[in-house]
Scaffold this active site. Sequence first.
Site, PDB file in Angstrom:
ATOM      1  N   HIS A 175       8.241 -15.936  -9.562  1.00  0.00           N
ATOM      2  CA  HIS A 175       7.327 -14.664 -10.220  1.00  0.00           C
ATOM      3  C   HIS A 175       7.368 -14.423 -11.443  1.00  0.00           C
ATOM      4  O   HIS A 175       8.521 -13.671 -12.129  1.00  0.00           O
ATOM      5  CB  HIS A 175       7.660 -13.421  -9.426  1.00  0.00           C
ATOM      6  CG  HIS A 175       7.372 -13.517  -8.049  1.00  0.00           C
ATOM      7  ND1 HIS A 175       6.347 -12.884  -7.706  1.00  0.00           N
ATOM      8  CD2 HIS A 175       7.755 -13.966  -6.883  1.00  0.00           C
ATOM      9  CE1 HIS A 175       5.885 -13.070  -6.312  1.00  0.00           C
ATOM     10  NE2 HIS A 175       7.038 -13.611  -5.714  1.00  0.00           N
ATOM     11  N   GLY A 230       1.520 -12.994  -1.963  1.00  0.00           N
ATOM     12  CA  GLY A 230       1.121 -12.458  -0.857  1.00  0.00           C
ATOM     13  C   GLY A 230       1.759 -12.875   0.361  1.00  0.00           C
ATOM     14  O   GLY A 230       2.386 -13.678   0.168  1.00  0.00           O
ATOM     15  N   TYR A 286       0.920  -1.174   0.002  1.00  0.00           N
ATOM     16  CA  TYR A 286      -0.042   0.044  -0.156  1.00  0.00           C
ATOM     17  C   TYR A 286       0.930   1.121  -0.072  1.00  0.00           C
ATOM     18  O   TYR A 286       0.446   2.095  -0.274  1.00  0.00           O
ATOM     19  CB  TYR A 286      -1.109   0.131   1.135  1.00  0.00           C
ATOM     20  CG  TYR A 286      -2.033  -1.205   1.216  1.00  0.00           C
ATOM     21  CD1 TYR A 286      -2.986  -1.294   0.222  1.00  0.00           C
ATOM     22  CD2 TYR A 286      -2.050  -1.976   2.317  1.00  0.00           C
ATOM     23  CE1 TYR A 286      -3.827  -2.265   0.343  1.00  0.00           C
ATOM     24  CE2 TYR A 286      -3.069  -2.960   2.530  1.00  0.00           C
ATOM     25  CZ  TYR A 286      -4.127  -2.786   1.400  1.00  0.00           C
ATOM     26  OH  TYR A 286      -4.789  -3.957   1.335  1.00  0.00           O
ATOM     27  N   CYS A 296       3.332 -17.924  -6.554  1.00  0.00           N
ATOM     28  CA  CYS A 296       4.074 -17.634  -5.048  1.00  0.00           C
ATOM     29  C   CYS A 296       2.968 -18.152  -4.116  1.00  0.00           C
ATOM     30  O   CYS A 296       2.714 -19.374  -4.048  1.00  0.00           O
ATOM     31  CB  CYS A 296       4.696 -16.370  -4.922  1.00  0.00           C
ATOM     32  SG  CYS A 296       6.062 -16.468  -3.864  1.00  0.00           S
ATOM     33  N   GLU A 329       5.851 -12.676 -13.650  1.00  0.00           N
ATOM     34  CA  GLU A 329       5.533 -11.412 -14.364  1.00  0.00           C
ATOM     35  C   GLU A 329       6.904 -10.533 -14.078  1.00  0.00           C
ATOM     36  O   GLU A 329       6.714  -9.446 -15.082  1.00  0.00           O
ATOM     37  CB  GLU A 329       4.351 -10.901 -13.165  1.00  0.00           C
ATOM     38  CG  GLU A 329       4.998 -10.499 -11.946  1.00  0.00           C
ATOM     39  CD  GLU A 329       4.781 -11.511 -10.879  1.00  0.00           C
ATOM     40  OE1 GLU A 329       4.658 -12.950 -11.321  1.00  0.00           O
ATOM     41  OE2 GLU A 329       4.971 -11.524  -9.753  1.00  0.00           O
ATOM     42  N   PRO A 381       3.012  27.233 -11.632  1.00  0.00           N
ATOM     43  CA  PRO A 381       3.804  26.350 -10.709  1.00  0.00           C
ATOM     44  C   PRO A 381       4.959  25.748 -11.343  1.00  0.00           C
ATOM     45  O   PRO A 381       5.901  25.466 -10.503  1.00  0.00           O
ATOM     46  CB  PRO A 381       2.545  24.920 -10.847  1.00  0.00           C
ATOM     47  CG  PRO A 381       1.339  25.520 -10.928  1.00  0.00           C
ATOM     48  CD  PRO A 381       1.727  26.987 -12.041  1.00  0.00           C
TER      49      PRO A 381
END
Length: 539
Positions: free
Chosen positions: A510, A357, A56, A384, A512, A193
Amino acid sequence: MSTTKYIFVTGGVSSSLGKGIIAASLAKLLQARGYRVTIQKLDPYINVDPGTLNPYEHGECYVTDDGAETDLDLGHYERFLNVSTSQANNVTTGRIYQSVIEKERRGEFLGKTVQVVPHITNEIKERIQQLGNTGDYDIIITEIGGTVGDIESLPYIESVRQLKWELGDDNALVIHLTLVPYLSAAGELKTKPTQHSVKTLMESGIKADILVCRTEHELSEDLKKKLALFCNVKQEAVIQSIDASTIYDVPNMMLEEGLDTVTLKKLSLSNATPPNLDRWNQFLQRHKNPKSEVRIGLIGKYVELQDSYKSILEAFIHAGAENEVKVHVDSIHSEHIDTNSMAHELSGLDGILVAPGFGERGIEGKVDAIRYARENNIPFLGICLGMQMAVIEYSRNVLGIPDANSTEMKPNTPHPVINLMEDQKNITNKGGTMRLGAWKCKLEAGSIVGSCYDSEVISERHRHRYEYNNVYREQLEAAGMKATGINPETGLVEIVEIPSHPWFVGVQYHPEYKSTVANPHPLFISFVKAAHEHSEKNK
Ligand code: GLN
């Protein structure tokens, strides 16, 4: 005299403007002109690496062949350039300080007071030049994380100032990425800006050489002229970066804007060879003109933040283009799945991917989703933790061991079908201590994996502590879950398949991380193909 050229990319006005994509796009264009390029990310946070960060915080943790746990921007660099990165490509403030403090403890500073300037800045400069000193690259692009004016970025900005001075204008340049916001009430794009952020950079002694302006609307020539005049850059060095529908459009957009030509000119490099983007454009063509579509469920527990599974989502884009199929990814929270909601949550999917995870939260939903995929013949890919959960599901529901589990979730489970590796048992430190990086795996002929890779021994990247427990292998194989990929050195099971199912693969590694535009990952290609076949059959 240095022959390597250095490009620094800084950001102003706001975070999340996409410095990583601009850096990767410029690198792509320079590479397409024949230059050897790499990209480095400097992250101003104090974690030694992002391996201990919750997804996160900054999204997925990307892993390189050499086992470095890195920022997800390195994933973009590899996907765009198709060149491996390493630990040297990602440095954090924590790593810089750790190294300086270790040197201090060894007495290497000979009694001197250790200070941010020069000791921290020297360490940063060394890390930047370390890649150049390998002789492997003509150009190093270094992206400075954060936004100018941040307290944390100051030592990096000062290091860039010093390096630019030391290397000379021909050998180093600064690209400043800023935002030109559109005020709808006024119906106008605003340059103030950007002017302020260029000024903030100037206060640290750095003059931006090129401005890349993120914008929702076209910048007129007048506006570019105004930006050039007030920000002290040539008009040709004001580059518009308008919002794109896909990040893969950005290299062509930068080519059109001339970012590569102005860069080469400033670095006194030849632009005689035009960029060859044939492979890239062939991918884009397929990506934008799919012939059909599939719907794949991505089951994970960090789905609220898309960046948590960045590499998986990108791998689907590459594999979709290869199959000329549009892959819709439905992100499904594993905590929302149980035996009651399952049919509703998962109906209509052509493929199910259970994500990597850590920890117990949401795992029972993953087990349920795997059961659903297995029993309904839906193509399944477990990555995984997803592979580990597939072994647990099979043990519980086919072998008939209801309390089969991983010792990660239930340390005292009587049936640890997934177990902590022996060499992990005495490890207490969390940072950098998993099984990380590239490991070999030997594939079984005739299996799904055996047919999708073009070699018998493959190398894939890992990031985990737990493993398939070989004690249960005979039982699992007899019941129909085969081990089709084995680590030739350790005998560890890296891949499981169910041959009686149309396409059911769990991988401990993994895949990916290794999918790129030029080299879409074979396992993702095969999975999307299977999902497509499933969707055709169920029409
Ligand atoms: N938590 C599991 C382990 O450490 C899986 C890790 C992962 O999915 N990357 O083995």
